[in-house]
Design a protein around this motif. Structure first.
Motif, PDB file in Angstrom:
ATOM      1  N   LEU A 105      -4.649  -8.781   0.390  1.00 39.79           N
ATOM      2  CA  LEU A 105      -3.333  -9.483   0.498  1.00 39.79           C
ATOM      3  C   LEU A 105      -3.000  -9.732   1.785  1.00 39.79           C
ATOM      4  CD1 LEU A 105      -1.440  -6.834  -1.931  1.00 39.79           C
ATOM      5  CD2 LEU A 105      -1.816  -9.280  -2.226  1.00 39.79           C
ATOM      6  N   GLU A 106      -3.311  -9.269   2.743  1.00 37.59           N
ATOM      7  CA  GLU A 106      -3.165  -9.440   4.121  1.00 37.59           C
ATOM      8  C   GLU A 106      -3.769 -10.898   4.500  1.00 37.59           C
ATOM      9  OE1 GLU A 106      -1.964  -6.075   7.160  1.00 37.59           O
ATOM     10  OE2 GLU A 106      -4.117  -6.334   6.890  1.00 37.59           O
ATOM     11  N   GLU A 107      -4.827 -11.419   3.752  1.00 40.41           N
ATOM     12  CA  GLU A 107      -5.319 -12.456   3.940  1.00 40.41           C
ATOM     13  C   GLU A 107      -4.359 -13.708   3.405  1.00 40.41           C
ATOM     14  OE1 GLU A 107      -9.239 -12.483   2.858  1.00 40.41           O
ATOM     15  OE2 GLU A 107      -9.767 -10.946   4.184  1.00 40.41           O
ATOM     16  N   VAL A 108      -3.484 -13.323   2.384  1.00 41.78           N
ATOM     17  CA  VAL A 108      -2.773 -14.278   1.656  1.00 41.78           C
ATOM     18  C   VAL A 108      -1.309 -14.108   2.063  1.00 41.78           C
ATOM     19  CG1 VAL A 108      -2.225 -15.098  -0.607  1.00 41.78           C
ATOM     20  CG2 VAL A 108      -4.598 -13.965  -0.154  1.00 41.78           C
ATOM     21  N   VAL A 109      -0.589 -13.316   2.249  1.00 41.00           N
ATOM     22  CA  VAL A 109       0.784 -13.181   2.381  1.00 41.00           C
ATOM     23  C   VAL A 109       1.224 -13.333   3.949  1.00 41.00           C
ATOM     24  CG1 VAL A 109       1.068 -11.842   0.387  1.00 41.00           C
ATOM     25  CG2 VAL A 109       0.933 -10.790   2.662  1.00 41.00           C
ATOM     26  N   SER A 110       2.491 -13.307   4.179  1.00 42.54           N
ATOM     27  CA  SER A 110       3.040 -13.427   5.544  1.00 42.54           C
ATOM     28  C   SER A 110       2.897 -12.201   6.218  1.00 42.54           C
ATOM     29  CB  SER A 110       4.467 -13.872   5.417  1.00 42.54           C
ATOM     30  OG  SER A 110       5.119 -13.530   6.649  1.00 42.54           O
ATOM     31  N   THR A 111       2.797 -12.145   7.555  1.00 40.29           N
ATOM     32  CA  THR A 111       2.480 -11.037   8.466  1.00 40.29           C
ATOM     33  C   THR A 111       3.849  -9.896   8.247  1.00 40.29           C
ATOM     34  OG1 THR A 111       3.398 -12.175  10.238  1.00 40.29           O
ATOM     35  CG2 THR A 111       0.951 -12.233  10.067  1.00 40.29           C
ATOM     36  N   ASP A 112       4.750 -10.624   7.952  1.00 44.81           N
ATOM     37  CA  ASP A 112       6.117  -9.570   7.767  1.00 44.81           C
ATOM     38  C   ASP A 112       6.400  -9.310   6.449  1.00 44.81           C
ATOM     39  OD1 ASP A 112       6.929 -12.033   6.965  1.00 44.81           O
ATOM     40  OD2 ASP A 112       8.567 -12.080   8.536  1.00 44.81           O
ATOM     41  N   THR A 113       5.355  -9.511   5.414  1.00 45.87           N
ATOM     42  CA  THR A 113       5.507  -9.200   4.065  1.00 45.87           C
ATOM     43  C   THR A 113       5.587  -7.583   4.098  1.00 45.87           C
ATOM     44  OG1 THR A 113       4.541 -10.987   3.196  1.00 45.87           O
ATOM     45  CG2 THR A 113       4.665  -9.211   1.699  1.00 45.87           C
ATOM     46  N   ILE A 114       6.542  -6.938   3.383  1.00 44.02           N
ATOM     47  CA  ILE A 114       6.558  -5.322   3.194  1.00 44.02           C
ATOM     48  C   ILE A 114       5.705  -5.048   2.264  1.00 44.02           C
ATOM     49  CG2 ILE A 114       8.000  -3.356   2.581  1.00 44.02           C
ATOM     50  CD1 ILE A 114      10.393  -4.953   3.742  1.00 44.02           C
ATOM     51  N   PHE A 115       4.673  -4.134   2.588  1.00 41.98           N
ATOM     52  CA  PHE A 115       3.776  -3.479   1.506  1.00 41.98           C
ATOM     53  C   PHE A 115       4.340  -1.964   0.969  1.00 41.98           C
ATOM     54  CE2 PHE A 115      -0.369  -5.688   3.100  1.00 41.98           C
ATOM     55  CZ  PHE A 115       0.201  -6.746   2.567  1.00 41.98           C
ATOM     56  N   CYS A 116       4.498  -2.072  -0.226  1.00 40.00           N
ATOM     57  CA  CYS A 116       4.515  -0.480  -0.928  1.00 40.00           C
ATOM     58  C   CYS A 116       3.533  -0.301  -1.860  1.00 40.00           C
ATOM     59  CB  CYS A 116       5.985  -0.665  -1.798  1.00 40.00           C
ATOM     60  SG  CYS A 116       7.480  -1.586  -0.572  1.00 40.00           S
ATOM     61  N   THR A 117       3.149   1.248  -1.846  1.00 45.97           N
ATOM     62  CA  THR A 117       2.341   1.596  -2.790  1.00 45.97           C
ATOM     63  C   THR A 117       2.852   2.658  -3.688  1.00 45.97           C
ATOM     64  OG1 THR A 117       0.132   2.920  -2.855  1.00 45.97           O
ATOM     65  CG2 THR A 117       1.370   3.463  -0.949  1.00 45.97           C
ATOM     66  N   ASN A 118       2.774   2.519  -4.960  1.00 44.02           N
ATOM     67  CA  ASN A 118       3.353   3.414  -5.967  1.00 44.02           C
ATOM     68  C   ASN A 118       2.300   4.259  -6.301  1.00 44.02           C
ATOM     69  OD1 ASN A 118       5.128   4.292  -8.081  1.00 44.02           O
ATOM     70  ND2 ASN A 118       3.595   3.285  -9.460  1.00 44.02           N
ATOM     71  N   THR A 119       2.091   5.336  -5.571  1.00 42.37           N
ATOM     72  CA  THR A 119       1.115   6.485  -5.739  1.00 42.37           C
ATOM     73  C   THR A 119       2.030   7.821  -6.032  1.00 42.37           C
ATOM     74  OG1 THR A 119      -0.754   7.788  -5.067  1.00 42.37           O
ATOM     75  CG2 THR A 119       0.636   6.766  -3.183  1.00 42.37           C
ATOM     76  N   SER A 120       1.504   8.654  -6.864  1.00 35.85           N
ATOM     77  CA  SER A 120       2.091   9.703  -6.899  1.00 35.85           C
ATOM     78  C   SER A 120       1.376  10.965  -6.400  1.00 35.85           C
ATOM     79  CB  SER A 120       2.276  10.298  -8.334  1.00 35.85           C
ATOM     80  OG  SER A 120       0.908  10.322  -8.947  1.00 35.85           O
ATOM     81  N   VAL A 121       0.156  10.713  -5.968  1.00 34.95           N
ATOM     82  CA  VAL A 121      -0.620  11.609  -5.255  1.00 34.95           C
ATOM     83  C   VAL A 121      -1.395  11.218  -4.016  1.00 34.95           C
ATOM     84  CG1 VAL A 121      -0.917  13.004  -7.444  1.00 34.95           C
ATOM     85  CG2 VAL A 121      -2.454  11.387  -6.840  1.00 34.95           C
ATOM     86  N   MET A 122      -1.652  10.429  -3.632  1.00 34.27           N
ATOM     87  CA  MET A 122      -2.317   9.825  -2.530  1.00 34.27           C
ATOM     88  C   MET A 122      -1.699   9.703  -1.476  1.00 34.27           C
ATOM     89  SD  MET A 122      -5.262   7.580  -4.519  1.00 34.27           S
ATOM     90  CE  MET A 122      -6.735   8.140  -5.635  1.00 34.27           C
ATOM     91  N   SER A 123      -2.540   9.678  -0.040  1.00 33.87           N
ATOM     92  CA  SER A 123      -1.750   9.403   0.940  1.00 33.87           C
ATOM     93  C   SER A 123      -1.303   8.051   1.354  1.00 33.87           C
ATOM     94  CB  SER A 123      -2.593  10.161   2.178  1.00 33.87           C
ATOM     95  OG  SER A 123      -2.044   9.629   3.431  1.00 33.87           O
ATOM     96  N   PRO A 124      -0.337   7.484   1.422  1.00 32.57           N
ATOM     97  CA  PRO A 124       0.115   6.190   1.819  1.00 32.57           C
ATOM     98  C   PRO A 124      -0.649   5.855   3.232  1.00 32.57           C
ATOM     99  CG  PRO A 124       1.944   6.917   1.218  1.00 32.57           C
ATOM    100  CD  PRO A 124       1.044   8.348   1.086  1.00 32.57           C
ATOM    101  N   THR A 125      -0.654   6.859   4.020  1.00 32.95           N
ATOM    102  CA  THR A 125      -1.119   6.600   5.467  1.00 32.95           C
ATOM    103  C   THR A 125      -2.708   6.381   5.201  1.00 32.95           C
ATOM    104  OG1 THR A 125       0.400   8.099   6.587  1.00 32.95           O
ATOM    105  CG2 THR A 125      -1.560   7.705   7.659  1.00 32.95           C
ATOM    106  N   GLU A 126      -3.345   7.039   4.359  1.00 34.41           N
ATOM    107  CA  GLU A 126      -4.693   6.529   4.046  1.00 34.41           C
ATOM    108  C   GLU A 126      -4.819   5.395   3.503  1.00 34.41           C
ATOM    109  OE1 GLU A 126      -8.864   8.692   1.947  1.00 34.41           O
ATOM    110  OE2 GLU A 126      -6.773   9.811   2.098  1.00 34.41           O
ATOM    111  N   ILE A 127      -3.997   5.012   2.406  1.00 29.12           N
ATOM    112  CA  ILE A 127      -4.096   3.597   1.719  1.00 29.12           C
ATOM    113  C   ILE A 127      -4.055   2.484   2.806  1.00 29.12           C
ATOM    114  CG2 ILE A 127      -2.754   2.340  -0.037  1.00 29.12           C
ATOM    115  CD1 ILE A 127      -2.153   5.074  -1.448  1.00 29.12           C
TER     116      ILE A 127
END
Length: 315
Positions: A105-127
């Motif tokens: 996605l970083e290759e497609v969207v703007s550099t200031d696009t906000i990224f959110c991960t909908n995970t219930s168990v995994m570390s967003p830092t690791e994602i």
């Protein structure tokens, strides 16, 4: 906060379709759902909203208005993807899959696009590990069913900018959710940590022969479970007083379950095929801690949404 208009939901499954439905409630928003497989988003949204329409919470016209704001694509380089100002990822709970998706996605969207991960168990830092701009990513843990449960846990990674988390909190509030900020990326975030602490004790009570499973659930439903929506734990502690809380904890905590691995009873149940609702039926019943007919399982599944609608909308 600058008004965001273009949202991207990656993954059109149960959670993705519900989150697209939620974001479509934002004034002037357009939501693109991206999936590598074809998905009938309209059918999923209409299924989500069927009971809400029947109960008079919303109208068919409201559903049509929601659907008019949602489009679907299988093209990562489509206009809807490229123009996204905020992305909510809802793909399978596979670390590499999530990491690679955000890197793409970083290759497609703007550099200031906000990224959110909908995970219930995994570390967003690791994602965020493969992202060039890790500071723009945070966790957004929607609870299932996402179109009914108010809570969304907004989880800051070790890189997340305050302004990113604040913007996501504001957007979710505007969309009708009740976001809660998890200041640190820890396993279980906020609500799952509390939920599974309860489960651990409930399972231990059964395992130690203190009470059977049906009694444990009955005790929960007819006591503190009944008052939790009005009297949550820390207000309750303040109500009875810090001194009483300290006195009780000084006496009881050493006797509570503190195991750091799953209870042995769960392993025994797995070995015996007692998989709960997913168990193979024996004499017409599926067994976990308790046994259920298929009719009882269907009633519990359908009854949850009816209960939530009654609680939330008094309908």
């Amino acid at each position: 906060m600058a008004k965001l208009k273009n949202y991207l939901v990656c993954g059109g499954g149960m959670m993705g379709s519900a989150i697209a439905q939620i974001l479509a409630g934002l004034d002037g928003a357009h939501i693109t759902v991206y999936d590598v497989y074809p998905v009938d988003i309209e059918a999923k949204v209409r299924l989500n909203t069927k009971l809400l329409v029947e109960k008079g919470v919303i109208t068919e016209a409201d559903v049509d208005a929601i659907l008019s704001k949602i489009s679907f694509t299988q093209d990562m380089h489509s206009e809807g993807v490229a123009n996204a100002e905020m992305v909510v990822e809802c793909v399978l709970e596979d670390m590499e899959l999530k990491q690679n998706l955000f890197a793409q996605l970083e290759e497609v969207v703007s550099t200031d696009t906000i990224f959110c991960t909908n995970t219930s168990v995994m570390s967003p830092t690791e994602i965020a590990a493969k992202c060039q701009h890790k500071e723009r990513l945070c966790g957004t843990h929607f609870w299932n069913p996402a179109f009914l449960i108010p809570l969304v846990e907004v989880v800051k990674t070790e890189y997340t900018l305050d302004c990113v988390a604040d913007t996501v909190m504001e957007i979710l509030t505007e969309a009708g959710k009740q976001p809660c900020l998890c200041k640190r990326d820890v396993p279980g975030f906020i609500a799952n940590r509390m939920q599974h602490a309860l489960w651990r004790e409930a399972i231990a009570i059964v395992d130690e022969g203190i009470a059977d499973a049906e009694t444990v659930d009955k005790a929960c439903k007819t006591s503190f479970g009944l008052r939790l929506p009005y009297l949550p734990p820390l207000v309750n502690s303040d109500m009875v007083g810090t001194q009483l809380t300290w006195n009780i904890h000084s006496y009881v905590l050493e006797h509570l379950a503190d195991n750091h691995e799953p209870s042995p009873i769960l392993k025994t149940m797995l070995d015996e095929g007692k998989l709960g609702f997913r168990a193979e039926p024996v004499d017409g019943k599926r067994t976990g801690f308790m046994s259920y007919t298929d009719e009882e399982i269907a009633e519990i599944n359908s009854g949850l949404n009816e209960y939530l609608i009654k609680m939330l909308y008094d309908k």
